[in-house]
Design a protein around this motif. Structure first.
Motif, PDB file in Angstrom:
ATOM      1  N   VAL A  67       0.870  -1.171   0.000  1.00 11.17           N
ATOM      2  CA  VAL A  67       0.000   0.000   0.000  1.00 11.17           C
ATOM      3  C   VAL A  67       0.905   1.218   0.000  1.00 11.17           C
ATOM      4  N   THR A  68       0.725   2.064  -0.984  1.00  9.99           N
ATOM      5  CA  THR A  68       1.469   3.318  -1.056  1.00  9.99           C
ATOM      6  C   THR A  68       0.466   4.444  -1.274  1.00  9.99           C
ATOM      7  N   PHE A  69       0.923   5.676  -1.300  1.00 11.75           N
ATOM      8  CA  PHE A  69      -0.017   6.791  -1.335  1.00 11.75           C
ATOM      9  C   PHE A  69       0.669   8.042  -1.874  1.00 11.75           C
ATOM     10  N   ASP A  70      -0.154   8.985  -2.318  1.00  8.83           N
ATOM     11  CA  ASP A  70       0.362  10.290  -2.723  1.00  8.83           C
ATOM     12  C   ASP A  70       0.544  11.139  -1.471  1.00  8.83           C
ATOM     13  N   ARG A  71       1.743  11.681  -1.294  1.00 14.93           N
ATOM     14  CA  ARG A  71       1.979  12.529  -0.131  1.00 14.93           C
ATOM     15  C   ARG A  71       1.278  13.884  -0.299  1.00 14.93           C
ATOM     16  N   GLN A  72       1.276  14.658   0.766  1.00 17.11           N
ATOM     17  CA  GLN A  72       0.524  15.914   0.814  1.00 17.11           C
ATOM     18  C   GLN A  72       0.863  16.818  -0.374  1.00 17.11           C
ATOM     19  N   GLY A  73      -0.169  17.156  -1.157  1.00 20.35           N
ATOM     20  CA  GLY A  73      -0.007  18.075  -2.276  1.00 20.35           C
ATOM     21  C   GLY A  73       0.361  17.414  -3.588  1.00 20.35           C
ATOM     22  N   TYR A  74       0.698  16.124  -3.570  1.00 23.63           N
ATOM     23  CA  TYR A  74       1.020  15.401  -4.792  1.00 23.63           C
ATOM     24  C   TYR A  74      -0.189  14.583  -5.245  1.00 23.63           C
ATOM     25  N   GLY A  75      -0.339  14.434  -6.569  1.00 17.49           N
ATOM     26  CA  GLY A  75      -1.390  13.572  -7.093  1.00 17.49           C
ATOM     27  C   GLY A  75      -2.766  13.943  -6.582  1.00 17.49           C
ATOM     28  N   GLY A  76      -3.400  12.993  -5.885  1.00 19.60           N
ATOM     29  CA  GLY A  76      -4.755  13.217  -5.399  1.00 19.60           C
ATOM     30  C   GLY A  76      -4.865  13.500  -3.921  1.00 19.60           C
ATOM     31  N   SER A  77      -3.783  13.921  -3.296  1.00 18.34           N
ATOM     32  CA  SER A  77      -3.801  14.152  -1.845  1.00 18.34           C
ATOM     33  C   SER A  77      -3.774  15.641  -1.507  1.00 18.34           C
ATOM     34  N   THR A  78      -4.543  16.003  -0.493  1.00 19.44           N
ATOM     35  CA  THR A  78      -4.691  17.398  -0.083  1.00 19.44           C
ATOM     36  C   THR A  78      -3.347  17.989   0.360  1.00 19.44           C
ATOM     37  N   PRO A  79      -3.020  19.195  -0.071  1.00 23.74           N
ATOM     38  CA  PRO A  79      -1.780  19.837   0.397  1.00 23.74           C
ATOM     39  C   PRO A  79      -1.822  20.112   1.903  1.00 23.74           C
ATOM     40  N   GLN A  80      -0.642  20.234   2.482  1.00 20.28           N
ATOM     41  CA  GLN A  80      -0.498  20.613   3.887  1.00 20.28           C
ATOM     42  C   GLN A  80       0.628  21.643   3.955  1.00 20.28           C
ATOM     43  N   PRO A  81       0.349  22.892   3.596  1.00 18.56           N
ATOM     44  CA  PRO A  81       1.402  23.916   3.546  1.00 18.56           C
ATOM     45  C   PRO A  81       2.145  24.031   4.880  1.00 18.56           C
ATOM     46  N   GLY A  82       3.456  24.188   4.786  1.00 18.09           N
ATOM     47  CA  GLY A  82       4.261  24.317   5.994  1.00 18.09           C
ATOM     48  C   GLY A  82       4.538  23.018   6.707  1.00 18.09           C
ATOM     49  N   ARG A  83       4.187  21.894   6.098  1.00 17.21           N
ATOM     50  CA  ARG A  83       4.386  20.596   6.764  1.00 17.21           C
ATOM     51  C   ARG A  83       5.871  20.340   7.031  1.00 17.21           C
TER      52      ARG A  83
END
Length: 314
Positions: A80-96
């Motif tokens: 199981v893998t995933f798009d990290r914050q702001g990439y692909g279909g995942s919500t951004p998390q500015p300042g992460r």
């Protein structure tokens, strides 16, 4: 009687082949990971084998890890893998920051109703795999860091910028200046719309480039199978967030890690110098390091070996 046995054997072979084909067809799903954030995740492999969580590098999506799994046929584990914050279909998390990856992985494990899993990360995802293992020790069985970079500054005089290739040196020096400098560097070198064969030679070894050409048709096939919609988010913004997280404190202590950890690095890596992995191994208790001649930044050829260690038993 012989004809019936032959027919039964043929039917069983077809059924088994169909099952294996099914295991190698990836599935995509979404997870709510808190604070209004959505994460796009991918799953591939049999459901009844040990789980491995993959964390991608910079800039990228989880799709690349799916391609490596399918190419390797490592069906002794489930990925199981995933798009990290702001990439692909995942919500951004500015300042992460680096440590913000841990709640995402925990949310994925909760969604899957899995208590523990192995975790690995490649390149810019390497430090994130280490963060996950450090901050979720009861939920991570083993951790692997693949061609991962060390911190901006570390103990005993370690400096990310010392010994980097020219482009990687520029990347970290610009990141130290702030977000706008990282954005300008992305627009010059990193943006996939900017095609420069000479820059590619500075980033990828000849073996890396051969692997990318070899896997390109498979990647296209899997992308078509998944029929992913175009991202709503700017990769440029996600890259800037990544670069700024590299020059910030990681938010955990490498020396406190208790999860068995293995570090993998290609000696011909033109992006992250092997000394990064050597330093990381010196800081992490219960860790080992494997260096590979002829291998560059792309470790696709090693994935069966890496998956086998991740799901191994102590």
């Amino acid at each position: 009687m012989n004809q019936q046995l032959h027919a039964d054997a043929s039917a069983a072979a077809v059924e088994q082949s169909t099952a294996i084909d099914k295991y190698l067809i990836p599935r995509v799903f979404e997870i709510q990971t808190g604070q209004g954030m959505t994460t796009r995740a991918y799953e591939v492999g049999p459901p009844d084998v040990p789980l491995v969580i993959g964390i991608h590098g910079t800039p990228s999506t989880g799709l690349g890890h799916v391609v490596n799994y399918v190419a390797s046929g490592a069906i002794f584990c489930r990925l199981v893998t995933f798009d990290r914050q702001g990439y692909g279909g995942s919500t951004p998390q500015p300042g992460r920051k680096v440590h913000h990856i841990a709640p995402m992985v925990e949310a994925i494990l909760d969604h899957l109703a899995v208590d523990t899993a192995a975790v690995y990360g490649h390149s810019g995802g390497g430090m994130l795999a280490l963060a996950t293992a450090a901050l979720l020790p009861s939920r991570v069985s083993r951790a692997a860091c693949l061609a991962g970079n060390g911190p901006n500054f570390g103990a005993r005089g370690f400096d990310y910028a010392d010994g980097c290739s020219p482009l990687m040196l520029e990347e970290i020096l610009e990141a130290r200046k702030g977000p706008e400098a990282s954005r300008e560097l992305y627009q010059r070198y990193v943006d996939p719309k900017v095609s420069d064969p000479e820059h590619e030679k500075l980033l990828y070894s000849e073996n890396d480039r051969r692997i990318m050409r070899l896997l390109a048709p498979l990647r296209e096939k899997i992308a078509q199978q998944l029929a992913l919609p175009e991202s709503l988010y700017a990769t440029e913004d996600a890259y800037v967030d990544d670069a700024q997280s590299w020059v910030s404190p990681w938010g955990f202590d490498l020396g406190s890690m208790t999860v068995p950890t293995r570090i993998y690095h290609g000696i011909e890596d033109l992006q992250v110098a092997p000394r990064h992995s050597e330093w990381l191994q010196s800081q992490i208790p219960n860790s080992t390091l494997e260096l590979f001649p002829h291998i560059g930044h792309n470790l696709s050829q090693l994935m069966p070996h890496i998956f086998a260690w991740l799901v191994g038993k102590d």
